[in-house]
Design an enzyme around this catalytic site. Structure first.
Site, PDB file in Angstrom:
ATOM      1  N   ARG A 225     -38.524 -16.741   2.439  1.00  0.00           N
ATOM      2  CA  ARG A 225     -39.754 -17.519   2.547  1.00  0.00           C
ATOM      3  C   ARG A 225     -40.303 -17.323   3.947  1.00  0.00           C
ATOM      4  O   ARG A 225     -39.546 -17.203   4.918  1.00  0.00           O
ATOM      5  CB  ARG A 225     -39.500 -19.012   2.288  1.00  0.00           C
ATOM      6  N   GLU A 254     -49.248 -17.316   4.325  1.00  0.00           N
ATOM      7  CA  GLU A 254     -49.777 -16.351   3.356  1.00  0.00           C
ATOM      8  C   GLU A 254     -50.772 -17.027   2.416  1.00  0.00           C
ATOM      9  O   GLU A 254     -50.605 -18.207   2.085  1.00  0.00           O
ATOM     10  CB  GLU A 254     -48.630 -15.706   2.563  1.00  0.00           C
ATOM     11  N   HIS A 272     -45.869 -10.569  -0.800  1.00  0.00           N
ATOM     12  CA  HIS A 272     -45.008 -11.470  -1.567  1.00  0.00           C
ATOM     13  C   HIS A 272     -44.828 -10.953  -2.996  1.00  0.00           C
ATOM     14  O   HIS A 272     -45.078 -11.659  -3.979  1.00  0.00           O
ATOM     15  CB  HIS A 272     -45.575 -12.891  -1.586  1.00  0.00           C
TER      16      HIS A 272
END
Length: 307
Positions: A225, A254, A272
């Site tokens: 993360r 993000e 991601h």
């Protein structure tokens, strides 16, 4: 088809998955209006999007929250328990894909593949043939040793890397060296891969001190993360040459990308997507449908219950 089951999705899905779900359930997409919200029985989310206590309170018919992956850190588990809502997730569905991506980032950043690719395509063949570090024989530190961490370790062994890890408790069944502190692991590593859960416990555990311990020849890869890494410290460490480079699939804010990171040749960024492969996403879809059917059709308990 079960029109009586109302499923609200908070995360984007491939069009073909939306079609599959719409054929089985009454499918709604966020944001749901007040009338729709009153009928929602199941919510599909993920670890970073989560579901708050206030959101649950707006869904009086809610019985299931399912995370489309292993992470569930932003789902308010206490609120779910107080409302009698089941929370489930999908550990193992995409761990092989994430592990593959971690190794791809590690190779890309250590071998300088992205800037070299650009240089060769621009006609700079001879000028781009500098020697670059290889993974063979390097010391790999893994933060987190769950399903994903273990798969990364096995892949690293194929590169003859020396694997060690940091977790709160050692995994005595595993053959790798355990470090009780993250700082000690960083000091003993040439490459540091983050494969731990997100959330308050791991927020900013990778800071300037850890990065300095990793050292000027060290590489950082984050497929965990974005919150695990202190972004300002990472930028400063890269700018000062305190680490050699970073491969990042996740960022703190993000999809916003810090301009400093975007400008660095020693940084490889992906959006991601570490867990996204057709096979992984199909497995995640099947876990979702199994959970919905277990709770809302069979009146039972799904596999992989969190709360």
């Amino acid at each position: 088809m079960s029109d009586s089951i109302h499923l609200l999705t908070l995360v984007p899905l491939p069009a073909e998955f939306i079609a599959v779900l719409a054929a089985r359930y009454t499918l709604m997409h966020a944001p749901a209006g007040p009338e729709e919200a009153r009928t929602v029985q199941a919510v599909l989310t993920n670890g970073s999007t989560g579901l708050s206590a206030a959101q649950m309170a707006a869904l009086p018919a809610l019985r299931l929250v399912h995370a489309f992956g292993a992470g569930y850190e932003a789902i308010d588990l206490a609120a779910a328990r107080s409302r009698g809502v089941i929370v489930s997730h999908a550990p193992g569905a995409n761990d092989a894909t994430v592990a593959d991506h971690a190794m791809a980032l590690l190779l890309a950043v250590s071998r300088g593949l992205v800037p070299v690719d650009r240089a060769v395509k621009a006609g700079g063949w001879e000028g781009s043939r500098a020697a670059r570090p290889t993974l063979n024989g390097r010391r790999l530190g893994i933060v987190g040793m769950g399903l994903i961490g273990q798969k990364i370790a096995r892949r690293a062994e194929a590169f003859d890397m020396q694997v060690a890890y940091h977790t709160r408790q050692p995994r005595l069944e595993l053959p790798y060296a355990h470090h009780r502190s993250l700082l000690a692991l960083a000091e003993a590593s040439d490459c540091l891969v983050l494969a731990c859960p997100g959330g308050a416990v791991t927020r900013h555990i990778v800071n300037r001190e850890v990065l300095r311990a990793l050292g000027p020849k060290g590489f950082l890869v984050n497929i965990a993360r974005g919150s695990v890494v202190h972004t300002g410290d990472l930028i400063a460490a890269l700018q000062a040459g305190e680490i050699a480079g970073a491969g990042l699939d996740v960022l703190e804010d993000e999809p916003e990308v810090p301009a400093e990171l975007a400008a660095m040749d020693q940084v490889v960024l992906t959006p991601h997507m570490a867990g996204r492969s057709p096979e992984a996403q199909r497995a995640q879809l099947e876990r979702l449908m199994a959970a919905v059917d277990a709770v809302l059709v069979a009146g039972g308990v799904p596999a992989n219950v969190v709360s």
